[in-house]
Design an enzyme around this catalytic site. Structure first.
Site, PDB file in Angstrom:
ATOM      1  N   ASP A  60      -9.529   0.780  -3.738  1.00  0.00           N
ATOM      2  CA  ASP A  60      -9.341   0.814  -2.288  1.00  0.00           C
ATOM      3  C   ASP A  60     -10.738   0.835  -1.659  1.00  0.00           C
ATOM      4  O   ASP A  60     -11.375   1.886  -1.599  1.00  0.00           O
ATOM      5  CB  ASP A  60      -8.569   2.062  -1.851  1.00  0.00           C
ATOM      6  CG  ASP A  60      -7.124   2.049  -2.306  1.00  0.00           C
ATOM      7  OD1 ASP A  60      -6.435   1.052  -2.032  1.00  0.00           O
ATOM      8  OD2 ASP A  60      -6.684   3.030  -2.928  1.00  0.00           O
ATOM      9  N   ARG A  68     -14.514   3.581  -1.764  1.00  0.00           N
ATOM     10  CA  ARG A  68     -14.740   4.331  -3.007  1.00  0.00           C
ATOM     11  C   ARG A  68     -16.158   4.160  -3.549  1.00  0.00           C
ATOM     12  O   ARG A  68     -16.712   5.068  -4.141  1.00  0.00           O
ATOM     13  CB  ARG A  68     -13.730   3.893  -4.072  1.00  0.00           C
ATOM     14  CG  ARG A  68     -12.274   3.896  -3.643  1.00  0.00           C
ATOM     15  CD  ARG A  68     -11.805   5.220  -3.091  1.00  0.00           C
ATOM     16  NE  ARG A  68     -10.362   5.196  -2.875  1.00  0.00           N
ATOM     17  CZ  ARG A  68      -9.708   6.101  -2.164  1.00  0.00           C
ATOM     18  NH1 ARG A  68     -10.365   7.091  -1.573  1.00  0.00           N
ATOM     19  NH2 ARG A  68      -8.401   6.015  -2.020  1.00  0.00           N
ATOM     20  N   ARG A 128      -8.131   3.896   9.788  1.00  0.00           N
ATOM     21  CA  ARG A 128      -7.947   2.783   8.852  1.00  0.00           C
ATOM     22  C   ARG A 128      -7.203   1.618   9.512  1.00  0.00           C
ATOM     23  O   ARG A 128      -7.179   0.523   8.947  1.00  0.00           O
ATOM     24  CB  ARG A 128      -7.163   3.255   7.628  1.00  0.00           C
ATOM     25  CG  ARG A 128      -7.852   4.359   6.845  1.00  0.00           C
ATOM     26  CD  ARG A 128      -6.891   5.050   5.880  1.00  0.00           C
ATOM     27  NE  ARG A 128      -6.453   4.162   4.823  1.00  0.00           N
ATOM     28  CZ  ARG A 128      -5.455   4.451   3.988  1.00  0.00           C
ATOM     29  NH1 ARG A 128      -4.756   5.583   4.135  1.00  0.00           N
ATOM     30  NH2 ARG A 128      -5.113   3.600   3.028  1.00  0.00           N
ATOM     31  N   LYS A 158      -0.494  -3.516   3.555  1.00  0.00           N
ATOM     32  CA  LYS A 158       0.093  -2.195   3.349  1.00  0.00           C
ATOM     33  C   LYS A 158       0.137  -1.436   4.684  1.00  0.00           C
ATOM     34  O   LYS A 158      -0.648  -1.759   5.588  1.00  0.00           O
ATOM     35  CB  LYS A 158      -0.688  -1.413   2.292  1.00  0.00           C
ATOM     36  CG  LYS A 158      -2.168  -1.165   2.623  1.00  0.00           C
ATOM     37  CD  LYS A 158      -2.888  -0.508   1.455  1.00  0.00           C
ATOM     38  CE  LYS A 158      -4.314  -0.141   1.826  1.00  0.00           C
ATOM     39  NZ  LYS A 158      -5.061   0.427   0.684  1.00  0.00           N
ATOM     40  N   HIS A 159       1.092  -0.505   4.827  1.00  0.00           N
ATOM     41  CA  HIS A 159       2.090   0.003   3.892  1.00  0.00           C
ATOM     42  C   HIS A 159       3.452  -0.353   4.486  1.00  0.00           C
ATOM     43  O   HIS A 159       3.854   0.242   5.493  1.00  0.00           O
ATOM     44  CB  HIS A 159       1.977   1.502   3.709  1.00  0.00           C
ATOM     45  CG  HIS A 159       0.604   1.960   3.308  1.00  0.00           C
ATOM     46  ND1 HIS A 159      -0.426   2.102   4.213  1.00  0.00           N
ATOM     47  CD2 HIS A 159       0.087   2.287   2.089  1.00  0.00           C
ATOM     48  CE1 HIS A 159      -1.518   2.535   3.583  1.00  0.00           C
ATOM     49  NE2 HIS A 159      -1.229   2.651   2.302  1.00  0.00           N
ATOM     50  N   HIS A 171       0.599  11.716   1.259  1.00  0.00           N
ATOM     51  CA  HIS A 171      -0.064  12.310   0.101  1.00  0.00           C
ATOM     52  C   HIS A 171       0.391  13.759  -0.086  1.00  0.00           C
ATOM     53  O   HIS A 171       0.400  14.272  -1.216  1.00  0.00           O
ATOM     54  CB  HIS A 171      -1.585  12.294   0.272  1.00  0.00           C
ATOM     55  CG  HIS A 171      -2.182  10.926   0.230  1.00  0.00           C
ATOM     56  ND1 HIS A 171      -2.285  10.122   1.339  1.00  0.00           N
ATOM     57  CD2 HIS A 171      -2.718  10.217  -0.797  1.00  0.00           C
ATOM     58  CE1 HIS A 171      -2.857   8.983   1.005  1.00  0.00           C
ATOM     59  NE2 HIS A 171      -3.126   9.009  -0.283  1.00  0.00           N
ATOM     60  N   ASP A 242       3.408   2.479  -3.727  1.00  0.00           N
ATOM     61  CA  ASP A 242       2.248   3.333  -3.501  1.00  0.00           C
ATOM     62  C   ASP A 242       2.186   4.302  -4.682  1.00  0.00           C
ATOM     63  O   ASP A 242       3.053   4.291  -5.563  1.00  0.00           O
ATOM     64  CB  ASP A 242       2.375   4.050  -2.154  1.00  0.00           C
ATOM     65  CG  ASP A 242       1.014   4.404  -1.543  1.00  0.00           C
ATOM     66  OD1 ASP A 242       0.019   4.433  -2.286  1.00  0.00           O
ATOM     67  OD2 ASP A 242       0.954   4.644  -0.326  1.00  0.00           O
TER      68      ASP A 242
END
Length: 326
Positions: A60, A68, A128, A158-159, A171, A242
């Protein structure tokens, strides 16, 4: 097929064994797997050498807080920078091209992007998202897909069908969107439908429950995947779940139950990002029909050399333009 996570900057003996499993179709890397650019290139090479079949190596690398790999890479602004420039499709395409070109130069295949959720304050999405306006997201998302394709990277939207209109971060919490299908279709799904019409290669499902449409989270729902995504929208590409380690994925039970629920609903690939879940996930795949060919359209056989990429004037110019957006 499964995309798995590994623990560190080098493969362990156990992880090499995981890569031998016929259900292992790829690896997703995180910041925990990054020490330097050269190290990630070597890790990517080691993953490919350890596996008997081609591996889809993913990350990602959206920009902003979800980037990342940072040291030695372009400082990618979050997609929210486009909220005040909703018609700047060239800049959106450049953002995509820059990100994808750098990831491809590592020997990797895919960054899961772009986010097409509405920017409406969701804790997980935040900056995002391109915008709160579905039409603006549709324009910018289409341009982003073109930028990815120009860099020879597949586009993963996504998503689906939209994570932006709930507050909860899946999450950590269960998320329920109580709106009607008509409301979702006329708002959140607009960018997804446009992206599918313009060549999106893959879709990642949301772990959100939309009870007026289906009682199951979207990634566990035959109705969302087969009837709406495949049927109504005509999507023919790869469907990803996911991460099954997220709290909102726990509603159906343990690891094996989550994997079977995703695959039975119509997902092609399940993400198992937490290494501690991988052994149970691989065991759960015993007896299932495997289709490694489903990942073939997302794999890339050649990548630019990092030195050649960064030495080019087009790269330098686009990097300057993208980093100036912040």
């Amino acid at each position: 097929m499964l995309i798995i996570g590994v623990a560190g900057t080098e493969l362990t003996a156990q992880e090499r064994e995981w890569l031998q499993h016929p259900a292992c179709g790829g690896v997703i890397l995180f910041a925990r797997n990054f020490a330097s650019r050269d190290q990630v290139i070597e890790l990517t090479r080691a993953i490919r050498e350890a596996a008997p079949q081609p591996q889809l190596i993913c990350v990602d690398q959206e920009g902003g807080r979800v980037q990342r790999f940072r040291e030695g890479f372009s400082a990618l602004p979050p997609l929210e920078v486009f909220a005040t420039r909703p018609d700047d499709t060239e800049a959106a395409a450049n953002h995509a091209w820059l990100m994808a070109s750098e990831i491809r130069a590592l020997g990797m295949d895919l960054s899961f992007a772009p986010v097409l959720d509405l920017g409406r304050g969701n804790r997980a999405i935040g900056n995002r998202a391109f915008s709160a306006d579905p039409q603006a997201i549709a324009r910018l998302g289409t341009a982003y897909i073109k930028g990815l394709h120009r860099a020879d990277m597949a586009a993963t939207i996504k998503h689906f069908p939209g994570h932006g209109s709930v507050l909860e971060d899946t999450h950590f919490d269960t998320a329920v969107d109580s709106r009607t299908y008509r409301e979702i279709r006329e708002l959140d799904m607009v960018p997804f439908a446009e992206a599918i019409r313009n060549g999106a290669d893959a879709v990642m499902m949301a772990h959100v429950i939309y009870p007026q449409v289906s009682q199951d989270p979207a990634g566990y729902s035959v109705h969302w995947i087969r009837d709406i995504l495949r049927g109504e929208l005509g999507f023919k590409g790869v469907v990803f779940s996911d991460d099954i380690g997220m709290a909102a994925a726990h509603s159906t039970g343990g690891v094996a139950s989550r994997i079977h629920a995703h695959l039975d609903a119509g997902c092609d690939v399940v993400l198992v990002c937490h290494p501690e879940l991988v052994p149970e996930a691989l065991t759960a795949m015993q007896g299932r029909t495997l289709q490694p060919e489903v990942l073939q359209p997302l794999l890339r056989s050649a990548e630019p050399h990092w030195h050649d990429l960064t030495a080019s004037k087009s790269y330098q110019d686009i990097r300057q333009l993208v980093e100036s957006l912040a």
